[in-house]
Design a protein around this motif. Structure first.
Motif, short mmCIF file in Angstrom:
data_model
loop_
_atom_site.label_atom_id
_atom_site.label_comp_id
_atom_site.label_asym_id
_atom_site.label_seq_id
_atom_site.Cartn_x
_atom_site.Cartn_y
_atom_site.Cartn_z
N VAL A 1 0.50 -12.92 -4.77
CA VAL A 1 0.07 -11.60 -4.81
C VAL A 1 -0.74 -10.89 -3.73
CG1 VAL A 1 0.90 -10.92 -7.03
CG2 VAL A 1 -1.28 -12.00 -6.84
N GLU A 2 -1.89 -11.96 -3.45
CA GLU A 2 -3.03 -11.67 -2.59
C GLU A 2 -2.19 -11.37 -1.12
OE1 GLU A 2 -4.71 -14.74 -5.08
OE2 GLU A 2 -2.79 -14.27 -4.25
N ARG A 3 -1.21 -11.98 -0.78
CA ARG A 3 -0.58 -11.61 0.36
C ARG A 3 0.04 -10.42 0.31
NH1 ARG A 3 4.28 -12.57 3.32
NH2 ARG A 3 3.92 -12.70 5.66
N ALA A 4 0.86 -9.93 -0.99
CA ALA A 4 1.67 -8.94 -0.91
C ALA A 4 0.77 -7.65 -1.25
CB ALA A 4 2.45 -8.92 -2.37
N TYR A 5 -0.43 -7.60 -1.63
CA TYR A 5 -1.51 -6.73 -1.57
C TYR A 5 -1.96 -6.42 -0.21
CZ TYR A 5 -5.82 -4.48 -2.45
OH TYR A 5 -6.97 -3.40 -2.60
N ARG A 6 -2.24 -7.24 0.53
CA ARG A 6 -2.74 -6.95 1.85
C ARG A 6 -1.85 -6.36 2.77
NH1 ARG A 6 -4.67 -12.42 1.71
NH2 ARG A 6 -2.84 -13.40 3.16
N ILE A 7 -0.20 -6.67 2.53
CA ILE A 7 0.78 -6.06 3.25
C ILE A 7 0.98 -4.75 2.82
CG2 ILE A 7 3.38 -5.81 3.51
CD1 ILE A 7 3.45 -8.95 3.04
N LEU A 8 0.69 -4.52 1.61
CA LEU A 8 0.56 -3.03 1.23
C LEU A 8 -0.42 -2.15 1.56
CD1 LEU A 8 1.85 -3.60 -2.55
CD2 LEU A 8 3.02 -2.06 -1.11
N MET A 9 -1.51 -2.87 1.48
CA MET A 9 -2.97 -1.97 1.71
C MET A 9 -3.15 -1.79 3.15
SD MET A 9 -3.78 -0.66 -1.05
CE MET A 9 -5.29 -0.18 -0.53
N ARG A 10 -2.67 -2.53 4.15
CA ARG A 10 -3.02 -2.10 5.45
C ARG A 10 -2.25 -0.97 5.88
NH1 ARG A 10 1.43 -6.61 7.92
NH2 ARG A 10 3.39 -5.42 7.37
N HIS A 11 -1.70 -0.05 5.20
CA HIS A 11 -1.24 1.19 5.54
C HIS A 11 -2.10 2.35 5.01
CE1 HIS A 11 2.60 -0.55 6.63
NE2 HIS A 11 2.86 -1.06 5.68
N PHE A 12 -3.04 1.79 3.81
CA PHE A 12 -3.77 2.75 3.33
C PHE A 12 -5.25 2.55 3.44
CE2 PHE A 12 0.12 1.89 0.91
CZ PHE A 12 0.85 3.14 1.19
#
Length: 400
Positions: free
Chosen positions: A388-399
């Motif tokens: 989930v750490e990696r998934a979170y980074r993928i998501l949040m790089r847009h915001f």
């Protein structure tokens, strides 16, 4: 940020383990305020209510039965969801300005509520694409592409993609499929944001022999486990062919744990055939199931070979977390098998190819060291790619 998450997954507490609860906890750990909307299906006899915890607010909305029910109620319930969710959000969270709306498929019928909140709050939107509907239903023969039902749901699917600022897909094959079949969707809006979990490193002690003895499972055979949904997408007929073929062996044992629309069919097969090298368990307490997975040696994934969409079952993560190699029998379009073989933690064949599948079983059974080595490779791949750490980074790089 204020996060709004819409899902069909039944969540009662954010401490539960699962691909969605794990991801939401990661948002909480980073200081975000998480608001989750989930169904309270008719069969549970609950009214709409909000649960407040230290970690999140969970709004349980009374709906018709959407899962484990007949097709008519499932279809009607799915269509009504957006109205029911929208009304509940308006009642309980009218004054909250959401910064990010997250939502997963299924279903594809959140358009109205997404559009309403997006406009009111000027929020960004992110689709976690876990299911490509209605094409998956066409693949399984539930209705045809020329039907009114297909046309109606296809328009909703296209609208959902238009509403989404970003679309996170489970694998590269999913990204390629979405772009090829939806020319209006720009490539920069679509990315791989895979199924992910918070890896449990506590490794709680349990008595393996006592657990297997309790469940009447042999202790000294190589144990293969299939855990999860037993429905039409899984191609249950081929699974029973594998079980029948395994009756000729003396060193391997198959454990089937799950429920779903095809459970009765599987139960009848066990009743008629009385296999000595397999067992069927309808359900287990969560901790007991987790311990059973840990007690096994090889994970199993089955998908119907008729699929033209690339599925990526989340049960893979449990197998990898428990350092198990994975045998897969799927359609030709998903890339779950290719990724496993490339990275050395699994073997794949097309569903229906019984001879090759049993060769894969033999490959595992003849070398226990190989099983352990492949399992360690799977665990390493999980840590690198599916947390989930990696998934979170993928998501949040847009915001950020």
């Amino acid at each position: 940020m204020n996060i709004l998450f819409l899902t069909l997954h039944r969540i009662s507490d954010l401490s539960e383990r699962g691909i969605y609860t794990d991801l939401m906890r990661e948002f909480v750990r980073h200081g975000h305020h998480v608001h989750i909307v989930v169904p309270a299906e008719r069969r549970f006899r609950e009214s709409t209510k909000m649960l407040k915890t230290n970690d999140a607010q969970i709004l349980r909305v009374k709906t018709l039965n959407i899962q484990k029910t007949n097709l008519i109620e499932k279809g009607l319930g799915t269509l009504l969801l957006e109205y029911q969710y929208q009304r509940a959000i308006q009642k309980y969270w009218k004054g909250i300005k959401f910064d990010l709306i997250l939502y997963s498929t299924p279903p594809i019928t959140f358009n109205r509520v997404i559009a309403s909140v997006k406009k009111r709050c000027e929020a960004k939107t992110y689709l976690l694409l876990k299911d490509i509907f209605p094409q998956n239903a066409v693949d399984l023969g539930m209705f045809s592409k020329s039907s009114f039902i297909y046309s109606m749901f296809r328009k909703k699917e296209e609208k959902l993609y238009q509403l989404s600022d970003y679309i996170g897909c489970m694998s590269p094959a999913n990204v390629e499929y979405v772009l090829r079949h939806n020319p209006s969707v720009k490539a920069e809006r679509v990315e791989v944001c895979p199924n992910s979990i918070e890896v449990d490193e506590k490794n709680l002690e349990y008595d393996r022999d006592a657990l297997l003895q309790k469940l009447n499972i042999p202790m000294h055979k190589l144990l293969f486990i299939y855990g999860g949904n037993l429905g039409r997408p899984q191609g249950i007929d081929f699974l029973t062919e594998v079980l029948a073929a395994n009756e000729e062996r003396f060193d391997t044992y198959f454990i089937i744990v799950g429920n779903g629309t095809e459970f009765g069919k599987m139960e009848r097969w066990f009743y008629d055939n009385h296999p000595r090298n397999a067992c069927l368990l309808s359900s287990l307490p969560k901790q007991e199931y987790d311990n059973l997975v840990r007690a096994c040696d090889v994970g199993l994934i089955f998908l119907d070979k008729r699929f033209t969409i690339p599925n990526y079952p989340s049960r893979l993560l449990s197998y990898l977390e428990n350092r198990m190699p994975v045998l897969m029998a799927t359609d030709m379009h998903t890339d779950i098998g290719a990724i496993a073989e490339k990275n050395g933690y699994g073997l794949w064949t097309e569903s229906g190819n019984l001879d090759t599948f049993m060769e894969m079983v033999d490959f595992m059974a003849t070398d226990r060291n190989r099983v352990r080595t492949m399992g360690e490779k799977g665990y390493s791949y999980l840590i690198t790619n599916y947390t989930v750490e990696r998934a979170y980074r993928i998501l949040m790089r847009h915001f950020e």
